[in-house]
Design an enzyme around this catalytic site. Structure first.
Site, PDB file in Angstrom:
ATOM      1  N   GLY A  91       0.837  -1.211   0.000  1.00 56.47           N
ATOM      2  CA  GLY A  91       0.000   0.000   0.000  1.00 56.47           C
ATOM      3  C   GLY A  91       0.860   1.245   0.000  1.00 56.47           C
ATOM      4  O   GLY A  91       1.888   1.303  -0.682  1.00 56.47           O
ATOM      5  N   ASP A 125      -2.421  -1.153  10.798  1.00 52.39           N
ATOM      6  CA  ASP A 125      -2.154  -1.647  12.152  1.00 52.39           C
ATOM      7  C   ASP A 125      -3.308  -2.478  12.726  1.00 52.39           C
ATOM      8  O   ASP A 125      -3.082  -3.422  13.466  1.00 52.39           O
ATOM      9  CB  ASP A 125      -1.822  -0.465  13.068  1.00 52.39           C
ATOM     10  CG  ASP A 125      -0.585   0.260  12.574  1.00 52.39           C
ATOM     11  OD1 ASP A 125       0.472  -0.390  12.448  1.00 52.39           O
ATOM     12  OD2 ASP A 125      -0.675   1.459  12.270  1.00 52.39           O
ATOM     13  N   HIS A 185       5.611   1.219  12.503  1.00 49.27           N
ATOM     14  CA  HIS A 185       4.947   1.932  13.601  1.00 49.27           C
ATOM     15  C   HIS A 185       4.989   0.992  14.800  1.00 49.27           C
ATOM     16  O   HIS A 185       4.797  -0.223  14.648  1.00 49.27           O
ATOM     17  CB  HIS A 185       3.519   2.269  13.180  1.00 49.27           C
ATOM     18  CG  HIS A 185       2.699   2.962  14.227  1.00 49.27           C
ATOM     19  ND1 HIS A 185       3.239   3.855  15.126  1.00 49.27           N
ATOM     20  CD2 HIS A 185       1.370   2.908  14.511  1.00 49.27           C
ATOM     21  CE1 HIS A 185       2.269   4.307  15.919  1.00 49.27           C
ATOM     22  NE2 HIS A 185       1.134   3.744  15.561  1.00 49.27           N
ATOM     23  N   GLY A 190       3.513   7.772   2.579  1.00 47.94           N
ATOM     24  CA  GLY A 190       4.036   6.754   1.668  1.00 47.94           C
ATOM     25  C   GLY A 190       4.604   7.321   0.373  1.00 47.94           C
ATOM     26  O   GLY A 190       5.755   7.041   0.015  1.00 47.94           O
ATOM     27  N   GLU A 208      -1.442  12.893  17.425  1.00 47.84           N
ATOM     28  CA  GLU A 208      -2.819  12.767  16.922  1.00 47.84           C
ATOM     29  C   GLU A 208      -3.841  13.264  17.935  1.00 47.84           C
ATOM     30  O   GLU A 208      -4.793  13.955  17.589  1.00 47.84           O
ATOM     31  CB  GLU A 208      -3.130  11.295  16.612  1.00 47.84           C
ATOM     32  CG  GLU A 208      -2.384  10.728  15.429  1.00 47.84           C
ATOM     33  CD  GLU A 208      -2.319   9.197  15.423  1.00 47.84           C
ATOM     34  OE1 GLU A 208      -1.645   8.649  14.557  1.00 47.84           O
ATOM     35  OE2 GLU A 208      -2.939   8.544  16.305  1.00 47.84           O
ATOM     36  N   GLU A 237      -9.812  32.324   4.425  1.00 46.88           N
ATOM     37  CA  GLU A 237      -8.677  32.829   5.203  1.00 46.88           C
ATOM     38  C   GLU A 237      -7.999  31.705   6.008  1.00 46.88           C
ATOM     39  O   GLU A 237      -6.785  31.566   6.008  1.00 46.88           O
ATOM     40  CB  GLU A 237      -9.182  33.933   6.152  1.00 46.88           C
ATOM     41  CG  GLU A 237      -8.134  34.572   7.030  1.00 46.88           C
ATOM     42  CD  GLU A 237      -7.136  35.420   6.255  1.00 46.88           C
ATOM     43  OE1 GLU A 237      -7.407  35.731   5.085  1.00 46.88           O
ATOM     44  OE2 GLU A 237      -6.079  35.738   6.831  1.00 46.88           O
TER      45      GLU A 237
HETATM   46  P1  NDP Z   1      -2.166   0.747   3.707  1.00 42.26           P
HETATM   47  O1  NDP Z   1      -3.513   1.090   4.227  1.00 42.26           O
HETATM   48  O2  NDP Z   1      -1.676   1.504   2.526  1.00 42.26           O
HETATM   49  O3  NDP Z   1      -2.230  -0.840   3.405  1.00 42.26           O
HETATM   50  C1  NDP Z   1      -1.120  -1.635   3.324  1.00 42.26           C
HETATM   51  C2  NDP Z   1      -1.383  -3.003   2.706  1.00 42.26           C
HETATM   52  O4  NDP Z   1      -2.206  -3.803   3.548  1.00 42.26           O
HETATM   53  C3  NDP Z   1      -2.002  -3.012   1.322  1.00 42.26           C
HETATM   54  O5  NDP Z   1      -1.161  -3.749   0.475  1.00 42.26           O
HETATM   55  C4  NDP Z   1      -3.289  -3.739   1.551  1.00 42.26           C
HETATM   56  O6  NDP Z   1      -3.595  -4.546   0.454  1.00 42.26           O
HETATM   57  C5  NDP Z   1      -2.979  -4.642   2.726  1.00 42.26           C
HETATM   58  N1  NDP Z   1      -4.219  -5.104   3.385  1.00 42.26           N
HETATM   59  C6  NDP Z   1      -5.279  -4.361   3.808  1.00 42.26           C
HETATM   60  N2  NDP Z   1      -6.228  -5.138   4.379  1.00 42.26           N
HETATM   61  C7  NDP Z   1      -5.746  -6.408   4.307  1.00 42.26           C
HETATM   62  C8  NDP Z   1      -6.250  -7.659   4.744  1.00 42.26           C
HETATM   63  N3  NDP Z   1      -7.425  -7.764   5.389  1.00 42.26           N
HETATM   64  N4  NDP Z   1      -5.506  -8.766   4.528  1.00 42.26           N
HETATM   65  C9  NDP Z   1      -4.296  -8.682   3.912  1.00 42.26           C
HETATM   66  N5  NDP Z   1      -3.767  -7.517   3.471  1.00 42.26           N
HETATM   67  C10 NDP Z   1      -4.480  -6.395   3.675  1.00 42.26           C
HETATM   68  O7  NDP Z   1      -1.096   0.876   4.914  1.00 42.26           O
HETATM   69  P2  NDP Z   1       0.053   1.968   5.150  1.00 42.26           P
HETATM   70  O8  NDP Z   1       1.120   1.763   4.138  1.00 42.26           O
HETATM   71  O9  NDP Z   1      -0.539   3.319   5.298  1.00 42.26           O
HETATM   72  O10 NDP Z   1       0.603   1.545   6.604  1.00 42.26           O
HETATM   73  C11 NDP Z   1       1.481   0.446   6.765  1.00 42.26           C
HETATM   74  C12 NDP Z   1       2.272   0.619   8.053  1.00 42.26           C
HETATM   75  O11 NDP Z   1       3.083   1.802   7.956  1.00 42.26           O
HETATM   76  C13 NDP Z   1       1.426   0.798   9.306  1.00 42.26           C
HETATM   77  O12 NDP Z   1       2.080   0.156  10.379  1.00 42.26           O
HETATM   78  C14 NDP Z   1       1.449   2.309   9.525  1.00 42.26           C
HETATM   79  O13 NDP Z   1       1.243   2.683  10.892  1.00 42.26           O
HETATM   80  C15 NDP Z   1       2.866   2.626   9.087  1.00 42.26           C
HETATM   81  N6  NDP Z   1       3.115   4.008   8.708  1.00 42.26           N
HETATM   82  C16 NDP Z   1       2.282   4.613   7.777  1.00 42.26           C
HETATM   83  C17 NDP Z   1       2.537   5.909   7.376  1.00 42.26           C
HETATM   84  C18 NDP Z   1       1.686   6.546   6.307  1.00 42.26           C
HETATM   85  O14 NDP Z   1       1.951   7.694   5.968  1.00 42.26           O
HETATM   86  N7  NDP Z   1       0.685   5.892   5.748  1.00 42.26           N
HETATM   87  C19 NDP Z   1       3.654   6.697   7.943  1.00 42.26           C
HETATM   88  C20 NDP Z   1       4.489   5.943   8.846  1.00 42.26           C
HETATM   89  C21 NDP Z   1       4.205   4.657   9.222  1.00 42.26           C
HETATM   90  P3  NDP Z   1      -5.083  -4.690  -0.084  1.00 42.26           P
HETATM   91  O15 NDP Z   1      -5.718  -3.355  -0.015  1.00 42.26           O
HETATM   92  O16 NDP Z   1      -4.827  -5.222  -1.413  1.00 42.26           O
HETATM   93  O17 NDP Z   1      -5.797  -5.599   0.812  1.00 42.26           O
END
Ligand code: NDP
Length: 365
Positions: free
Chosen positions: A28, A84, A109, A135, A196, A227
């Site tokens: 993601g 998470d 995280h 990301g 947060e 503004e």
């Molecule tokens: P995303 O929401 O972008 O998702 C990441 C992945 O998880 C996708 O490939 C998605 O694939 C997969 N996924 C979602 N649901 C399921 C499921 N039920 N089963 C299997 N796979 C699943 O996550 P982020 O990249 O935003 O976050 C990832 C980590 O990075 C977290 O720990 C977050 O706290 C941390 N983080 C995030 C930041 C950010 O800016 N976003 C900044 C710093 C840290 P699919 O949708 O195909 O299921």
């Protein structure tokens, strides 16, 4: 006061991971950018994702993709880049059963480790590499060489080589260009949650409430929102704070503005102590793990959907919709994921009915 360690690229050597297979579990926001950065360091990268559009995207980007459990079997290092909330279930089902001695588990995280929702076995290294960047920025800042800050730390060092591996991996995802600040899972998590819950709501409440006094003296709502938000002036101020410093950036403002900001700042001293008390309470709640326990409860998800329901339909949420419509700004609804609760659902939740009044006034001004 703890002294900090700031690791830079020259502290890291990719040699320590050159023979390892690195799996990014989740493709993601973070997963895609980090995987692409790592591959650009000539490291063998594979992707573990459920078979869907994200997996297709990884394939189109030229990666070998696998189911999550398969990817864990093949890899030596696993970056867990899943949301998470679902990470614990996936960890138990697909990841833990496939861990091998001296594998490396990397989190972006600290939440699930800090609050012991995931308890990895002792025979592996457990690391945190938490980018302070969204990301897409992780990839952009790598490509344009601007870099980004990250928090890096070690929870378990079974290999007795965890620091070298940590730094090599952090360099691989582009996290040491600006610098990787040594941290713990706990500190990263508390800081993240407090930003947060402590800063965010305090500043948005302070922005919403004065709208009433401005409209009372006849200033149109459209002008107020332009503004405060729509002009993007705030964004520039925050960028200036980042680039020049909170105090130093004042020198970019004219003298009247500087005087207004600094002299009126003094008048908030008494009020700010009250806010500080609230923030201390919020911080204690986070640190003690009570917030994590609260969020695990099903009722909290219902509460969230109810607050969101009211926040979008009364007070500031309602005003924003109207103003944006008047100014011909197209509405993009980002709230599809959590369905609004039905009236029955709201009424059924007797435990929280005494808080409904607060929810209703959430964004009132
Ligand atoms: P995303 O929401 O972008 O998702 C990441 C992945 O998880 C996708 O490939 C998605 O694939 C997969 N996924 C979602 N649901 C399921 C499921 N039920 N089963 C299997 N796979 C699943 O996550 P982020 O990249 O935003 O976050 C990832 C980590 O990075 C977290 O720990 C977050 O706290 C941390 N983080 C995030 C930041 C950010 O800016 N976003 C900044 C710093 C840290 P699919 O949708 O195909 O299921």
């Amino acid at each position: 006061m703890k002294s900090i360690k700031l690791f830079k690229e020259q502290d890291a050597d990719i040699f320590f991971i050159k023979d390892k297979v690195v799996a990014f579990i989740g493709y993601g926001n973070q997963g895609r950018s980090q995987a692409l950065n790592m591959r650009d360091h000539n490291i063998k990268v594979i992707i573990g994702n459920i078979p869907d559009l994200y997996r297709k995207r990884a394939q189109n980007d030229g990666f070998d993709t696998y189911n999550i459990s398969e990817a864990c079997q093949k890899a030596d290092v696993m970056f867990l880049l899943l949301p998470d909330e679902i990470m614990c279930d996936i960890y138990q089902k697909d990841i833990e059963p496939n861990l091998k001695v001296n594998d490396v588990l990397v989190f972006a995280h600290g939440y699930n480790i800090a609050f012991e929702l995931i308890k990895p076995p002792k025979e592996i290294d457990v690391l945190i590499i938490a980018p302070r960047m969204i990301g897409i920025g992780v990839r952009e800042c790598f490509l344009n060489k601007e870099g980004y800050f990250s928090f890096v730390g070690i929870k378990q060092d079974h290999s007795e080589n965890a620091l070298q591996i940590l730094l090599a991996l952090a360099k691989g995802v582009g996290g040491l260009t600006k610098g990787g600040i040594e941290t713990t899972f706990r500190d990263e998590t508390v800081l993240d949650l407090f930003t947060e819950q402590g800063f965010g709501p305090a500043s948005s409440q302070m922005m919403m409430k004065p709208i009433q006094i401005l409209t009372e003296i006849g200033i149109p709502k459209e002008a107020i929102l332009i503004e405060l938000i729509l002009s993007g002036k705030m964004k520039h101020t925050f960028n200036n704070m980042r680039d020049y410093g909170v105090i130093n950036q004042m020198n970019l403002l004219d003298l009247r503005t500087q005087y207004g900001v600094l002299s009126r700042g003094l008048r908030y001293f008494n009020v700010i102590n009250k806010i500080l008390e609230k923030q201390e309470g919020i911080l204690k709640h986070i640190e003690s793990g009570k917030f994590a326990i609260e969020w695990e409860k099903k009722i909290s998800k219902v509460k969230l959907s109810i607050i969101k329901f009211f926040a979008s339909r009364v007070g500031f949420g309602k005003l924003e919709k109207k103003v944006r419509k008047n100014l011909n700004i197209p509405e993009v609804d980002l709230w599809e994921e959590i369905p609004y609760p039905s009236l029955e659902e709201i009424q059924e939740k007797a435990k929280i009915t005494n808080q409904l009044e607060d929810f209703l006034h959430y964004s009132e001004f």
